[in-house]
Scaffold this motif. Structure first.
Motif, PDB file in Angstrom:
ATOM      1  N   ASP A  37      45.850  32.156  43.588  1.00 23.99           N
ATOM      2  CA  ASP A  37      45.272  31.114  44.801  1.00 23.99           C
ATOM      3  C   ASP A  37      44.212  30.421  44.780  1.00 23.99           C
ATOM      4  N   GLU A  38      43.344  31.034  44.102  1.00 23.00           N
ATOM      5  CA  GLU A  38      42.127  30.238  43.877  1.00 23.00           C
ATOM      6  C   GLU A  38      42.225  29.531  42.681  1.00 23.00           C
ATOM      7  N   ARG A  45      33.053  38.801  40.285  1.00 21.99           N
ATOM      8  CA  ARG A  45      32.342  38.390  41.791  1.00 21.99           C
ATOM      9  C   ARG A  45      31.004  39.185  41.857  1.00 21.99           C
TER      10      ARG A  45
HETATM   11  C1  LIG Z   1      29.865  39.106  46.580  1.00 20.61           C
HETATM   12  C2  LIG Z   1      30.573  40.452  45.936  1.00 20.61           C
HETATM   13  C3  LIG Z   1      29.703  41.271  45.145  1.00 20.61           C
HETATM   14  C4  LIG Z   1      30.173  42.497  44.607  1.00 20.61           C
HETATM   15  N1  LIG Z   1      29.576  43.067  43.717  1.00 20.61           N
HETATM   16  C5  LIG Z   1      29.910  44.174  43.067  1.00 20.61           C
HETATM   17  C6  LIG Z   1      29.012  45.013  42.280  1.00 20.61           C
HETATM   18  O1  LIG Z   1      27.891  44.694  42.017  1.00 20.61           O
HETATM   19  N2  LIG Z   1      29.513  46.086  41.473  1.00 20.61           N
HETATM   20  C7  LIG Z   1      31.145  46.303  41.667  1.00 20.61           C
HETATM   21  O2  LIG Z   1      31.518  47.111  40.852  1.00 20.61           O
HETATM   22  N3  LIG Z   1      31.878  45.460  42.441  1.00 20.61           N
HETATM   23  C8  LIG Z   1      31.331  44.501  43.043  1.00 20.61           C
HETATM   24  N4  LIG Z   1      32.007  43.727  44.003  1.00 20.61           N
HETATM   25  C9  LIG Z   1      33.549  44.125  43.993  1.00 20.61           C
HETATM   26  C10 LIG Z   1      34.442  43.384  42.909  1.00 20.61           C
HETATM   27  O3  LIG Z   1      34.155  42.205  42.765  1.00 20.61           O
HETATM   28  C11 LIG Z   1      35.934  43.950  43.356  1.00 20.61           C
HETATM   29  O4  LIG Z   1      36.329  45.147  43.320  1.00 20.61           O
HETATM   30  C12 LIG Z   1      36.861  43.205  42.277  1.00 20.61           C
HETATM   31  O5  LIG Z   1      36.594  41.915  42.050  1.00 20.61           O
HETATM   32  C13 LIG Z   1      38.370  43.631  42.518  1.00 20.61           C
HETATM   33  O6  LIG Z   1      38.935  42.939  41.681  1.00 20.61           O
HETATM   34  P1  LIG Z   1      40.337  42.646  41.826  1.00 20.61           P
HETATM   35  O7  LIG Z   1      41.204  41.661  40.810  1.00 20.61           O
HETATM   36  O8  LIG Z   1      41.386  43.864  42.342  1.00 20.61           O
HETATM   37  O9  LIG Z   1      40.664  41.775  43.138  1.00 20.61           O
HETATM   38  P2  LIG Z   1      40.011  40.124  43.293  1.00 20.61           P
HETATM   39  O10 LIG Z   1      38.796  39.803  42.591  1.00 20.61           O
HETATM   40  O11 LIG Z   1      40.005  39.788  44.841  1.00 20.61           O
HETATM   41  O12 LIG Z   1      41.165  39.250  42.822  1.00 20.61           O
HETATM   42  C14 LIG Z   1      42.365  39.130  43.460  1.00 20.61           C
HETATM   43  C15 LIG Z   1      42.837  37.602  43.188  1.00 20.61           C
HETATM   44  O13 LIG Z   1      44.329  37.540  43.881  1.00 20.61           O
HETATM   45  C16 LIG Z   1      44.221  36.540  44.592  1.00 20.61           C
HETATM   46  N5  LIG Z   1      45.372  36.446  45.515  1.00 20.61           N
HETATM   47  C17 LIG Z   1      45.622  37.261  46.450  1.00 20.61           C
HETATM   48  N6  LIG Z   1      46.860  37.259  47.171  1.00 20.61           N
HETATM   49  C18 LIG Z   1      47.384  36.372  46.344  1.00 20.61           C
HETATM   50  C19 LIG Z   1      48.795  35.546  46.412  1.00 20.61           C
HETATM   51  N7  LIG Z   1      49.743  35.928  47.266  1.00 20.61           N
HETATM   52  N8  LIG Z   1      49.070  34.623  45.436  1.00 20.61           N
HETATM   53  C20 LIG Z   1      48.174  34.154  44.587  1.00 20.61           C
HETATM   54  N9  LIG Z   1      46.986  34.814  44.341  1.00 20.61           N
HETATM   55  C21 LIG Z   1      46.618  35.777  45.136  1.00 20.61           C
HETATM   56  C22 LIG Z   1      42.790  36.342  45.397  1.00 20.61           C
HETATM   57  O14 LIG Z   1      42.588  35.348  45.925  1.00 20.61           O
HETATM   58  C23 LIG Z   1      41.910  36.628  44.143  1.00 20.61           C
HETATM   59  O15 LIG Z   1      41.703  35.397  43.511  1.00 20.61           O
HETATM   60  C24 LIG Z   1      31.638  42.532  44.610  1.00 20.61           C
HETATM   61  C25 LIG Z   1      32.454  41.757  45.284  1.00 20.61           C
HETATM   62  C26 LIG Z   1      31.698  40.839  46.088  1.00 20.61           C
HETATM   63  C27 LIG Z   1      32.831  39.794  46.736  1.00 20.61           C
END
Ligand SMILES: Cc1cc2nc3c(=O)[nH]c(=O)nc-3n(C[C@H](O)[C@H](O)[C@H](O)COP(=O)(O)OP(=O)(O)OC[C@H]3O[C@@H](n4cnc5c(N)ncnc54)[C@H](O)[C@@H]3O)c2cc1C
Length: 414
Positions: A37-38, A45
């Motif tokens: 969705d982004e 991140r």
């Molecule tokens: C500012 C910040 C700093 C961080 N620093 C650290 C760090 O130093 N070390 C560390 O280990 N971790 C850190 N993290 C955490 C880490 O970034 C996350 O744990 C990681 O990004 C998780 O990945 P993910 O793919 O599970 O989720 P996300 O990165 O949240 O990706 C999920 C994606 O799915 C999309 N989505 C959701 N629902 C839907 C839908 N219905 N349809 C389409 N798309 C959808 C979301 O918008 C998003 O783009 C940090 C996070 C942030 C925000």
């Protein structure tokens, strides 16, 4: 649905990107479609509250799989479109633009969203959440030197943002509702260290600070605390945690309980659906219980496991959690979770106000449970293995700073 529909990945984040690339590395030649969705391709991140906010890296440098690589790997990317429904019976996903995308196997990697501040005024244009590139773009546009930034939440994201904002010349106040910062993840001694560092740098850091309300018409001008104080604000940044995006899974009837429930192979309660990353709740061999983690290592390693499962390889996910945070010149690295420890020792001197490096070792019944290391990369790297094997060590033997850590481990085991 036939195999031709291929694999559809919901969520183009760190976990979704990892599943897609890993599928190709493993030799999967079928169709792969990733829906996010982004508008961005999967990106890292962690730099958002660090180097990206500081203006040291570009958005393109955050991309884990740039568009050209996605195209080369023949991974179809549908960006800027939300998935609204999973029809498990007909094996298809509905998108908000009216499209239906069929799948043979589905990956849920929807991550989480920043928890909004449950207060009147939280929707004003100078109140910001911090989860996406776009959030940081908006914060940066308001980060003029001299501007008064009030950060609500003294967790990692709040503290990292404070460190960068100071460097950009802002006046920074951090409000933490609990009696100390980082209270959920570390001991009071380590919290006190970070509080001192931030205060010395010039942050007005207030603990036990309960936010009572926001004041201002078009824009917020003040943050009110329950003790009656009123803090001037040009911008407010909210860093009070994450809500896992589990609604799609839940409405599709999958088992959800503080995250989408998966097993050690990333399988959900539907044999055609796997899940990975922040949105999942998995069994941790290391902890002896289920856990939902919010970290890049978890998203990446579980993403790899999910990709293996999709192609029929049985690779269990048995990692030890680890995490890092950068604030000023400090790199905090944590491995394991310290919950339930009965003893800790510190390598380094936390009572010395000039200390910028130390490691805390947490034990349970003489076994190493976890480590918090600040500017101690060798201790962190070597401890990863020791924590994974829950090594039995003599705690006191680890504290002698005059002897290299590597040498001490052998002595501590004896
Ligand atoms: C500012 C910040 C700093 C961080 N620093 C650290 C760090 O130093 N070390 C560390 O280990 N971790 C850190 N993290 C955490 C880490 O970034 C996350 O744990 C990681 O990004 C998780 O990945 P993910 O793919 O599970 O989720 P996300 O990165 O949240 O990706 C999920 C994606 O799915 C999309 N989505 C959701 N629902 C839907 C839908 N219905 N349809 C389409 N798309 C959808 C979301 O918008 C998003 O783009 C940090 C996070 C942030 C925000």
């Amino acid at each position: 649905m036939s195999e031709e529909a291929g694999i559809v990945i919901l969520g183009a984040g760190q976990a979704g990107g990892e599943v897609a690339s890993e599928l190709r590395k493993l030799g999967y030649t079928g169709r792969v479609t990733m829906i996010g969705d982004e508008p961005h391709v999967p990106y890292r991140r962690p730099p958002l509250s660090k180097a990206y906010y500081a203006g040291l890296v570009t958005a393109e440098e955050l991309y884990v799989v740039p568009l050209a690589s996605l195209e080369k790997a023949e991974i179809e990317f549908i960006g800027g479109v939300r998935a609204t429904h999973i029809d498990r019976e007909h094996k298809q996903v509905s998108l908000e633009d009216g499209r239906s995308i069929p799948y043979h196997k589905l990956v849920i990697a929807t991550g989480g969203r920043a928890r909004p501040l449950p207060l009147e005024g939280a929707d004003r244009p100078n109140v910001f959440l911090l989860r996406t590139i776009d959030d940081i773009e908006r914060i940066r546009a308001s980060s003029k030197p001299g501007a008064r930034m009030v950060i609500i939440g003294g967790g990692f994201i709040g503290l990292e943002t404070a460190a960068v904002a100071l460097k950009l010349g802002l006046q920074v106040t951090v409000l933490e509702g609990l009696p100390r910062v980082l209270a959920r993840v570390t001991i009071p001694e380590v919290s006190a260290f970070f509080e001192r560092v931030h205060r010395e740098a010039g942050v007005d850091l207030r603990t036990g600070a309960q936010v009572a309300g926001l004041e201002g018409d078009e824009r917020i001008t003040h943050v009110h605390l329950t003790d009656g104080s009123r803090i001037e604000a040009d911008l407010v940044v909210v860093g009070i945690g994450l809500i896992a995006n589990t609604e799609l899974a839940e409405s599709a009837g999958l088992v959800v309980n503080n995250g989408v429930i998966v097993d050690e192979y990333a399988c959900t309660s539907d044999p055609d659906i796997v899940a990975a990353g922040d949105c999942t709740n998995h069994p941790s061999q290391y902890l002896g219980r289920r856990v939902r983690l919010e970290s890049v290592p978890n998203a990446m390693e579980q993403g790899k496991v999910a990709a293996n499962t999709l192609i029929g390889n049985k690779v269990p996910y048995h990692s030890v959690p680890w995490f890092w945070s950068d604030q000023y010149d400090l790199k905090l690295q944590m491995v394991g979770l310290s919950e339930g420890f009965d003893e800790f020792v510190v390598r380094g001197d936390l009572s010395d106000p000039n200390t910028r490096s130390f490691a805390v070792f947490y034990f349970k019944d003489g076994h190493l449970l976890s480590v918090d290391a600040v500017n101690k990369p060798q201790e962190f790297m070597l401890s990863k293995k020791l924590v994974a094997e829950r090594a039995r060590l003599n705690p006191q033997a680890l504290t002698n700073e005059k002897v290299p850590f590597k040498t001490l481990i052998a002595e501590a085991r004896a």
